[in-house]
Scaffold this active site. Structure first.
Site, PDB file in Angstrom:
ATOM      1  CG  ASP A 111      -1.030  -0.386  -3.090  1.00 28.81           C
ATOM      2  OD1 ASP A 111       0.215  -0.540  -3.117  1.00 28.81           O
ATOM      3  OD2 ASP A 111      -1.604   0.510  -3.736  1.00 28.81           O
ATOM      4  CG  HIS A 114       6.937   3.934  -8.475  1.00 26.99           C
ATOM      5  ND1 HIS A 114       7.357   5.195  -8.796  1.00 26.99           N
ATOM      6  CD2 HIS A 114       6.106   3.553  -9.477  1.00 26.99           C
ATOM      7  CE1 HIS A 114       6.807   5.567  -9.936  1.00 26.99           C
ATOM      8  NE2 HIS A 114       6.044   4.583 -10.373  1.00 26.99           N
TER       9      HIS A 114
HETATM   10  C1  BDR Z   1       2.827   4.183  -6.289  1.00 29.36           C
HETATM   11  O1  BDR Z   1       1.477   3.958  -6.705  1.00 29.36           O
HETATM   12  C2  BDR Z   1       1.260   2.581  -6.895  1.00 29.36           C
HETATM   13  O2  BDR Z   1       0.683   2.361  -8.152  1.00 29.36           O
HETATM   14  C3  BDR Z   1       2.589   1.905  -6.853  1.00 29.36           C
HETATM   15  O3  BDR Z   1       2.494   0.614  -6.284  1.00 29.36           O
HETATM   16  C4  BDR Z   1       3.439   2.825  -6.024  1.00 29.36           C
HETATM   17  O4  BDR Z   1       3.333   2.508  -4.661  1.00 29.36           O
HETATM   18  C5  BDR Z   1       3.540   5.006  -7.337  1.00 29.36           C
HETATM   19  O5  BDR Z   1       2.944   6.267  -7.463  1.00 29.36           O
HETATM   20 CA    CA Z   2       2.368   0.370  -3.904  1.00 25.75          CA
END
Ligand code: BDR
Ligand code: CA
Length: 312
Positions: free
Chosen positions: A9, A238
């Site tokens: 995303d 992340h």
């Molecule tokens: C996840 O949430 C999204 O904001 C980031 O892209 C990552 O996949 C972290 O909690």
């Molecule tokens: Ca993500």
């Protein structure tokens, strides 16, 4: 060479993860599927297409789910983290090309059927596209090599509620289905990803190397600011952690467990493991296969690996 479908995303940390997969010599990116999450799905698909064209990525991009299969919120987009355009407020230009005509879950099904036993799914957003693929063609679970997902908070607090991590919270029912399917799942959650921070100075240094990384720097700067305000040393990468878990699994310590996701109540989105070594009376966890989650990480080595791959 590992064939990879990247479900995403974009999303600032998603963009770094995409570039990492694109540049990794042992990864063949065969599909990019997008879902709602950091922004509405029309924007995440547009952003993935834009990044594909900017970085010369061959894989098709398919747009997927606009909302969850179960309970979960879509109303509050995290514009304070990923920007109003989902890519750090850079003012994303309209891509020249169009997305693949198939919905994301259909592209996943088609690619897995075309390469039985060979495809790794790296899923770093709401698990909705994966769940839809499972509902439509459950047999693909036995044809996927592995699923590595960024999601969950196993022995640490969440980041969207005290109980839940955002990717799982956003479609808890889908995530529970993914953990329950008979494919091998490794969840790379906040327990480890929070430890991997890329500083503003490192990002500025990378951005001076060339146009690809200059784009990555430009779209990352607001996101770095968000994490600095939370007293992090830099931006938490992340999603790229899940990609490194694919390419360099030795940098992670994992634990086998049956995992269920709470799908209602104040703990919705909480990932609850039943560790393999423990014995319980009969529970709802008995119905699902043993999967794995990451409980430890060599954060310094992961950062070095990311840097090495994206600057090679
Ligand atoms: C996840 O949430 C999204 O904001 C980031 O892209 C990552 O996949 C972290 O909690
Ligand atoms: Ca993500």
């Amino acid at each position: 060479m590992q064939k990879v479908i990247f479900d995403t995303d974009p999303g600032v940390d998603d963009a770094l993860a995409l570039y990492y997969l694109h540049r990794h010599p042992d990864v063949e990116l065969i599909g990019i599927t997008t879902v709602f999450g950091n922004a509405p799905v029309a924007l995440t698909a547009r952003n993935a297409l834009f990044l594909k064209e900017a970085w010369g990525i061959d894989a098709p991009v398919a747009a997927g789910a606009a909302g969850p299969v179960g309970a979960g919120g879509t109303e509050h987009w995290p514009v304070h983290i990923h920007g109003h355009d989902g890519l750090g407020n850079i003012g994303v230009p309209e891509p020249a090309g169009a997305p693949d005509p198939r919905p994301a879950h259909q592209l996943i099904i088609d690619l897995v059927r075309a390469h039985p036993g060979e495809v790794s799914l790296v899923a770093v957003a709401r698990m909705t596209n994966l769940a839809r693929a499972l509902y439509e063609a459950p047999e693909i679970a036995g044809m996927v090599r592995q699923v590595i997902l960024m999601g969950g908070a196993f022995a640490v607090p969440g980041n969207i509620t005290p109980a839940a991590e955002a990717n799982i919270f956003g479609d808890a029912t889908a995530a529970d289905a993914v953990f329950a399917a008979p494919w091998p799942v490794l969840a790379v959650g906040l327990d480890v990803t929070r430890q991997v921070e890329m500083t503003r100075a490192e990002i500025e240094e990378l951005g001076a190397i060339g146009p690809d990384l200059a784009l990555l720097r430009d779209l990352s700067l607001d996101y770095v600011g968000f994490y600095e305000a939370l007293r992090h040393r830099g931006m938490v990468v992340h999603d790229c952690c899940a990609c490194v878990a694919l390419t360099d699994p030795a940098l992670f310590r994992t634990r086998p467990a049956r995992v269920r996701v709470l799908t209602e109540g104040i703990g919705i989105g909480m990932t609850v493991p039943a560790p393999e070594e423990m014995v319980f009376p009969p529970t709802d966890w008995d119905e699902v296969p043993v999967q794995a989650y990451a409980e430890g990480i060599d954060a310094g080595a992961v950062l070095q690996t990311i840097r090495r791959v994206i600057t090679a």
